[in-house]
Design an enzyme around this catalytic site. Structure first.
Site, PDB file in Angstrom:
ATOM      1  N   CYS A 155      -4.963  -1.159  23.956  1.00  0.00           N
ATOM      2  CA  CYS A 155      -3.778  -1.079  24.823  1.00  0.00           C
ATOM      3  C   CYS A 155      -3.242  -2.483  25.076  1.00  0.00           C
ATOM      4  CB  CYS A 155      -4.120  -0.398  26.147  1.00  0.00           C
ATOM      5  SG  CYS A 155      -4.272   1.403  26.045  1.00  0.00           S
ATOM      6  N   ASP A 182      -7.587  -6.268  11.114  1.00  0.00           N
ATOM      7  CA  ASP A 182      -8.878  -6.194  11.804  1.00  0.00           C
ATOM      8  C   ASP A 182      -9.446  -7.608  11.942  1.00  0.00           C
ATOM      9  OD1 ASP A 182     -11.192  -3.666  12.105  1.00  0.00           O
ATOM     10  OD2 ASP A 182     -11.830  -5.765  12.257  1.00  0.00           O
ATOM     11  N   HIS A 218      -2.619   5.675  24.709  1.00  0.00           N
ATOM     12  CA  HIS A 218      -4.082   5.571  24.773  1.00  0.00           C
ATOM     13  C   HIS A 218      -4.708   6.956  24.586  1.00  0.00           C
ATOM     14  CE1 HIS A 218      -8.026   3.989  25.862  1.00  0.00           C
ATOM     15  NE2 HIS A 218      -8.186   5.116  26.544  1.00  0.00           N
ATOM     16  N   ASN A 229     -13.261   6.444  12.728  1.00  0.00           N
ATOM     17  CA  ASN A 229     -14.583   6.587  13.350  1.00  0.00           C
ATOM     18  C   ASN A 229     -14.394   7.354  14.647  1.00  0.00           C
ATOM     19  OD1 ASN A 229     -15.919   5.127  11.350  1.00  0.00           O
ATOM     20  ND2 ASN A 229     -15.459   3.173  12.330  1.00  0.00           N
ATOM     21  N   GLY A 277     -19.818   5.932  14.795  1.00  0.00           N
ATOM     22  CA  GLY A 277     -19.760   4.472  14.727  1.00  0.00           C
ATOM     23  C   GLY A 277     -18.539   3.877  15.402  1.00  0.00           C
ATOM     24  N   HIS A 334     -10.056   3.768  21.534  1.00  0.00           N
ATOM     25  CA  HIS A 334      -8.609   3.994  21.476  1.00  0.00           C
ATOM     26  C   HIS A 334      -8.361   4.337  20.012  1.00  0.00           C
ATOM     27  CE1 HIS A 334      -4.294   2.605  22.597  1.00  0.00           C
ATOM     28  NE2 HIS A 334      -4.248   3.136  21.369  1.00  0.00           N
ATOM     29  N   HIS A 383      -7.734   4.896  16.292  1.00  0.00           N
ATOM     30  CA  HIS A 383      -7.176   3.994  15.283  1.00  0.00           C
ATOM     31  C   HIS A 383      -7.629   4.424  13.910  1.00  0.00           C
ATOM     32  CE1 HIS A 383     -11.027   2.385  16.759  1.00  0.00           C
ATOM     33  NE2 HIS A 383     -11.245   2.021  15.517  1.00  0.00           N
ATOM     34  N   HIS A 406      -8.555   3.004  10.243  1.00  0.00           N
ATOM     35  CA  HIS A 406      -8.852   1.850   9.388  1.00  0.00           C
ATOM     36  C   HIS A 406      -8.202   2.078   8.024  1.00  0.00           C
ATOM     37  CE1 HIS A 406     -12.305   0.122  11.767  1.00  0.00           C
ATOM     38  NE2 HIS A 406     -12.348   1.355  12.226  1.00  0.00           N
TER      39      HIS A 406
END
Ligand code: 5GP
Ligand code: ZN
Length: 122
Positions: A16, A39, A55, A95, A101, A106, A108, A110
């Protein structure tokens, strides 16, 4: 009553804070509901995170109202992968929860690509 699309916010959440600019990030994309940035600890030569401004703690917390948002996240992945140099394929990962993991609660996506070898995901 009208819906407030970005009303859900957690002041203690790192993503956030990245979304509002309180914490800096290497942003590669933004619109009114999504941001994407590099990242901080990349597992691959190209490692992006696509993050909704809202969120939502994790994929399992998303509801039917997020169907369009999740679709837009998935459709953004190939575009950003190529724009950022992953021209020979990429991997997408959500994840979810402790055994998934997940470290940052929040939601996301990858997006990882670039020449191998890659570091193993935690
Ligand atoms: P998770 O394990 O929750 O799916 O992944 C969280 C990811 O966020 C990790 O790959 C981690 O390196 C990344 N990350 C954590 N804190 C920050 C930060 O402050 N900035 C950026 N750019 N990435 C972060
Ligand atoms: Zn958050």
């Amino acid at each position: 009553m009208s819906q407030q699309p970005h009303a859900t916010h957690d002041d203690s959440c790192i993503f956030c804070k990245i979304a509002t600019g309180q914490i800096p990030s290497q942003r590669v994309y933004e619109d009114d509901e999504l941001i994407a940035f590099k990242d901080i600890r990349p597992a691959a030569p190209v490692h992006l995170l696509i993050v909704p401004r809202e969120h939502i703690p994790m994929l399992a917390a998303a509801g039917p109202q997020h169907e369009g948002l999740l679709g837009r996240i998935m459709l953004l992945a190939p575009r950003l992968a190529v724009e950022n140099g992953a021209t020979n394929g990429f991997r997408t990962v959500f994840n979810n929860g402790e055994d998934g993991g997940q470290e940052v609660y929040h939601l996301h996506l990858h997006v990882m690509g670039g020449p191998r070898p890659w570091r193993a995901m935690p």
